[in-house]
Motif scaffolding. Structure first.
Motif, PDB file in Angstrom:
ATOM      1  N   LEU A   1     -16.889   9.233  40.883  1.00 26.89           N
ATOM      2  CA  LEU A   1     -15.551   9.651  41.307  1.00 26.89           C
ATOM      3  C   LEU A   1     -14.842  10.419  40.199  1.00 26.89           C
ATOM      4  O   LEU A   1     -14.183  11.428  40.447  1.00 26.89           O
ATOM      5  N   PHE A   2     -14.975   9.937  38.968  1.00 27.65           N
ATOM      6  CA  PHE A   2     -14.376  10.651  37.844  1.00 27.65           C
ATOM      7  C   PHE A   2     -14.995  12.033  37.696  1.00 27.65           C
ATOM      8  O   PHE A   2     -14.286  13.031  37.572  1.00 27.65           O
ATOM      9  N   ASN A   3     -16.326  12.103  37.699  1.00 24.23           N
ATOM     10  CA  ASN A   3     -17.017  13.383  37.527  1.00 24.23           C
ATOM     11  C   ASN A   3     -16.651  14.378  38.628  1.00 24.23           C
ATOM     12  O   ASN A   3     -16.424  15.557  38.364  1.00 24.23           O
ATOM     13  N   THR A   4     -16.588  13.902  39.862  1.00 19.95           N
ATOM     14  CA  THR A   4     -16.245  14.776  40.988  1.00 19.95           C
ATOM     15  C   THR A   4     -14.828  15.317  40.849  1.00 19.95           C
ATOM     16  O   THR A   4     -14.592  16.519  41.001  1.00 19.95           O
ATOM     17  N   ASN A   5     -13.880  14.421  40.559  1.00 23.34           N
ATOM     18  CA  ASN A   5     -12.484  14.852  40.418  1.00 23.34           C
ATOM     19  C   ASN A   5     -12.296  15.739  39.192  1.00 23.34           C
ATOM     20  O   ASN A   5     -11.516  16.691  39.231  1.00 23.34           O
ATOM     21  N   LEU A   6     -13.004  15.436  38.118  1.00 25.03           N
ATOM     22  CA  LEU A   6     -12.935  16.265  36.918  1.00 25.03           C
ATOM     23  C   LEU A   6     -13.458  17.672  37.203  1.00 25.03           C
ATOM     24  O   LEU A   6     -12.799  18.664  36.875  1.00 25.03           O
TER      25      LEU A   6
ATOM     26  N   LEU B   1     -18.573  11.327  27.042  1.00 24.59           N
ATOM     27  CA  LEU B   1     -18.815  12.287  28.112  1.00 24.59           C
ATOM     28  C   LEU B   1     -18.924  13.680  27.521  1.00 24.59           C
ATOM     29  O   LEU B   1     -18.153  14.057  26.637  1.00 24.59           O
ATOM     30  N   TYR B   2     -19.893  14.425  28.004  1.00 25.33           N
ATOM     31  CA  TYR B   2     -20.020  15.837  27.673  1.00 25.33           C
ATOM     32  C   TYR B   2     -20.321  16.565  28.971  1.00 25.33           C
ATOM     33  O   TYR B   2     -21.242  16.202  29.687  1.00 25.33           O
ATOM     34  N   ARG B   3     -19.503  17.561  29.276  1.00 24.48           N
ATOM     35  CA  ARG B   3     -19.694  18.344  30.504  1.00 24.48           C
ATOM     36  C   ARG B   3     -19.692  19.824  30.149  1.00 24.48           C
ATOM     37  O   ARG B   3     -18.940  20.256  29.290  1.00 24.48           O
ATOM     38  N   GLU B   4     -20.534  20.566  30.839  1.00 22.75           N
ATOM     39  CA  GLU B   4     -20.579  22.023  30.690  1.00 22.75           C
ATOM     40  C   GLU B   4     -20.297  22.661  32.037  1.00 22.75           C
ATOM     41  O   GLU B   4     -20.771  22.191  33.061  1.00 22.75           O
TER      42      GLU B   4
ATOM     43  N   HIS C   1     -15.511  26.260  29.407  1.00 17.78           N
ATOM     44  CA  HIS C   1     -16.900  26.295  28.942  1.00 17.78           C
ATOM     45  C   HIS C   1     -17.489  24.883  28.880  1.00 17.78           C
ATOM     46  O   HIS C   1     -18.539  24.627  29.435  1.00 17.78           O
ATOM     47  N   MET C   2     -16.781  23.969  28.185  1.00 17.39           N
ATOM     48  CA  MET C   2     -17.309  22.615  28.032  1.00 17.39           C
ATOM     49  C   MET C   2     -16.186  21.651  27.681  1.00 17.39           C
ATOM     50  O   MET C   2     -15.106  22.059  27.279  1.00 17.39           O
ATOM     51  N   MET C   3     -16.483  20.355  27.851  1.00 17.86           N
ATOM     52  CA  MET C   3     -15.517  19.313  27.552  1.00 17.86           C
ATOM     53  C   MET C   3     -16.235  18.131  26.922  1.00 17.86           C
ATOM     54  O   MET C   3     -17.357  17.793  27.306  1.00 17.86           O
TER      55      MET C   3
END
Length: 169
Positions: free
Chosen positions: A156-161, A37-40, A24-26
């Motif tokens: 690069l971090f966002n893509t790999n994450l 960092l906050y990702r959904e 859901h989110m990190m």
């Protein structure tokens, strides 16, 4: 050199057993409670604004860490409830589950806190959190353009994450 072993990013850990889109989110917080960092990926409902959400999540972690240390049956010297502890000090928790989500947590020795909120049937994510931390080390901490304590804006971090989280979800 990586914190959790190996000289390169380790292979993907096994995926959780539940099917479907589980993540859901990190959140990634530093030791001072700043949300780096906050990702959904699959958050069905937004109830708070981002700043309130980040404060509530960090407060929840702080309270749970304090409570688990206070309740530790193996430690005779229990600190006062609410007193901060160093990373790795005392009893710790890895996850908790409700009927609607599971929160998995990891804290590094440097105080970086990674929180992954998933479907409640998701299995143990400790190895996945270690893998995400290794991504953080390789693409963020080692990046000479990154200033510690600032929001993470590394493509690069966002893509790999994103790629990794979608593979475990």
């Amino acid at each position: 050199m990586q914190f959790f072993g190996g000289s390169e990013i380790s292979p993907l850990p096994p995926a959780p057993t539940a099917s479907g889109n589980n993540a859901h989110m990190m959140y990634v917080f530093n030791r001072n409670g700043v949300c780096l960092l906050y990702r959904e990926w699959n958050r069905p409902l937004h109830t708070l604004n981002a700043q309130q959400d980040h404060k509530l999540m960090f407060g929840l972690l702080f309270s749970l860490k304090s409570l688990t240390a206070k309740m530790d049956p193996t430690n005779a010297e229990r600190g006062n409830l609410g007193v901060p502890q160093l990373p790795g000090q005392g009893c710790s928790f890895h996850s908790f589950r409700t009927n609607t989500y599971k929160l998995s947590f990891m804290e590094s020795p440097s105080g970086i806190k990674i929180i992954l909120v998933t479907h409640p049937r998701t299995g143990d994510l400790r190895e996945s959190l270690k893998y995400i931390y290794n991504l953080y080390v390789d693409y963020v901490a080692k990046n000479p353009l990154y200033t510690p304590g600032t929001p993470i804006r590394c493509e690069l971090f966002n893509t790999n994450l994103d790629q990794y989280v979608r593979s475990i979800a």
